[in-house]
Scaffold this motif. Structure first.
Motif, PDB file in Angstrom:
ATOM      1  N   ILE A  40       5.200   2.863  -2.246  1.00  0.00           N
ATOM      2  CA  ILE A  40       5.714   1.561  -2.669  1.00  0.00           C
ATOM      3  C   ILE A  40       4.660   0.856  -3.523  1.00  0.00           C
TER       4      ILE A  40
ATOM      5  N   GLU B 215       7.155  -4.726  -3.466  1.00  0.00           N
ATOM      6  CA  GLU B 215       8.204  -4.924  -2.474  1.00  0.00           C
ATOM      7  C   GLU B 215       8.566  -6.390  -2.414  1.00  0.00           C
TER       8      GLU B 215
ATOM      9  N   PRO C  19      11.879  -2.275  -0.978  1.00  0.00           N
ATOM     10  CA  PRO C  19      11.015  -1.900  -2.105  1.00  0.00           C
ATOM     11  C   PRO C  19      11.592  -2.362  -3.438  1.00  0.00           C
TER      12      PRO C  19
END
Length: 397
Positions: free
Chosen positions: A184, A187, A193
């Motif tokens: 990720i 986010e 995400p």
């Protein structure tokens, strides 16, 4: 610095002469002026080339015209209309990423169903499930940066928290990525995400998927200061990955993906070609004919003896590590020899390598008997022929 000085330094080739090249796969719109009428490709091009003259080359390619020739001269491919790509075009993208190219995929802003995510997962090995719909959030969610010193956005890790805090998200593509996953990049405040990245198995390049479209109806990112540094870093990371194929670890047999390269020659610190006795010829496909046995900078030389650039060999620090290694990695490494057997991790380490099952009879006892018999024979022969015999002395005169 440690007791292994060979792995204290690491080099990487940097392309300083050619410009970064980016291609945006999108359809041009002729709806008139206004920021609300810009397509995703337009927003990306503005972020990649925010000033005149532009510092990199960015072009817009219609999805119908996207082919292997587009990828051949490109470091970064941005797919803004993934629903328009055919299966052969997805295979072209997969081949591009496997060779070291970087790909960014954006959900189409005006689509309600996103069935293209299935073909994306099949072609580029996306390890997570994705929803077909992209629902609107009940309330706008802010964007939070996952601060990491490495990765695609590592160069702006210190500024990400302030830049991302002013961005809101109204609609996202749902990705089944566990919270806290290293893939990720960005986010939202609700835990979903916004941008994830991964490398397909065996590929040198990377794939970045945004869960939001670069459109004001999805997010305010195109209107905020975060837009330019994010895309500039993605382009810079694409250039770094494109030259990753010009480096290898000591002990490996590299494949040089440079047309015309015929051999690798060591390069002296002053830039001159070094010892000719350490030349490594390159076979079909650019595969080296020998293992790289020491670190340093090598020159890629063509058949005429002209240098095509530098190739770096470095010592992998993990190869000199003495910490415990996962048994599964050892089993994969020893797979050509046989199966790996051993005790549980908590027990004393008493591992052994067993030969492949279904082999011939065990010859070890017979070889031991033969060795003992040979030793006895050698001792008897030595005893028999290594002593002088006494002869009586002649009579005195």
């Amino acid at each position: 610095p440690d007791a292994q000085p060979a792995d204290d330094a690491r080099a990487s080739p940097v392309a300083g002469s050619s410009r970064i090249r980016a291609a945006s796969v999108d359809r041009r719109t002729f709806d008139g002026a206004g920021i609300d009428r810009l397509s995703q490709g337009d927003w990306v091009t503005l972020a990649l080339c925010p000033s005149e003259p532009p510092a990199l080359d960015a072009a817009t390619v219609d999805p119908a015209a996207f082919d292997a020739r587009t990828c051949a001269g490109t470091d970064l491919v941005v797919i803004a209309q993934p629903q328009l790509l055919s299966d052969p075009q997805w295979r072209i993208v997969s081949s591009f990423v496997s060779r070291g190219g970087s790909c960014v995929v954006l959900p189409p802003a005006r689509e309600d169903a996103h069935s293209w995510t299935g073909r994306l997962g099949e072609a580029l090995g996306m390890p997570w499930a994705s929803s077909i719909d992209a629902p609107e959030l009940a309330a706008p969610a802010s964007v939070g940066a996952v601060r990491r010193e490495s990765g695609s956005l590592g160069g702006i890790a210190g500024e990400l928290p302030q830049l991302a805090g002013s961005v809101d998200v109204f609609r996202t593509l749902r990705l089944d990525v566990p919270r806290g996953d290293a893939a990720i990049l960005l986010e939202s405040s609700v835990g979903s995400p916004v941008a994830v990245t991964w490398s397909p198995p065996g590929a040198r390049g990377s794939v970045t998927l945004f869960a939001v479209a670069m459109d004001p109806r999805w997010t305010t990112m195109p209107l905020k200061p975060l837009m330019v540094p994010v895309w500039q870093e993605l382009a810079a990371d694409a250039r770094r990955r494109s030259v990753d194929g010009l480096a290898c670890a000591v002990g490996s047999v590299p494949t040089v993906d440079v047309p015309g390269a015929a051999e690798l020659r060591p390069r002296a610190p002053d830039g001159a070609l070094g010892d000719p006795g350490r030349v490594v010829p390159l076979g079909p496909g650019g595969r080296a004919s020998a293992t790289i046995d020491r670190p340093g900078i090598l020159a890629m030389v063509d058949a005429r003896g002209e240098s095509l650039g530098s190739f770096v060999a470095f010592t992998d620090p993990a190869a000199a590590a003495v910490r415990e290694v996962d048994a599964r990695r050892v089993a994969d490494w020893l797979a050509p020899v046989g199966a790996l057997g051993g005790d549980s991790p908590g027990a004393a380490a008493s591992t052994a390598v067993r030969g492949p099952s279904g082999g011939g009879p065990d010859l070890a006892p017979w070889l031991l008997v033969a060795a003992l018999a040979l030793a006895l024979l050698e001792a008897w022969l030595a005893r028999r022929f290594s002593h002088a015999t006494l002869t009586p002395a002649g009579a005195a005169a």
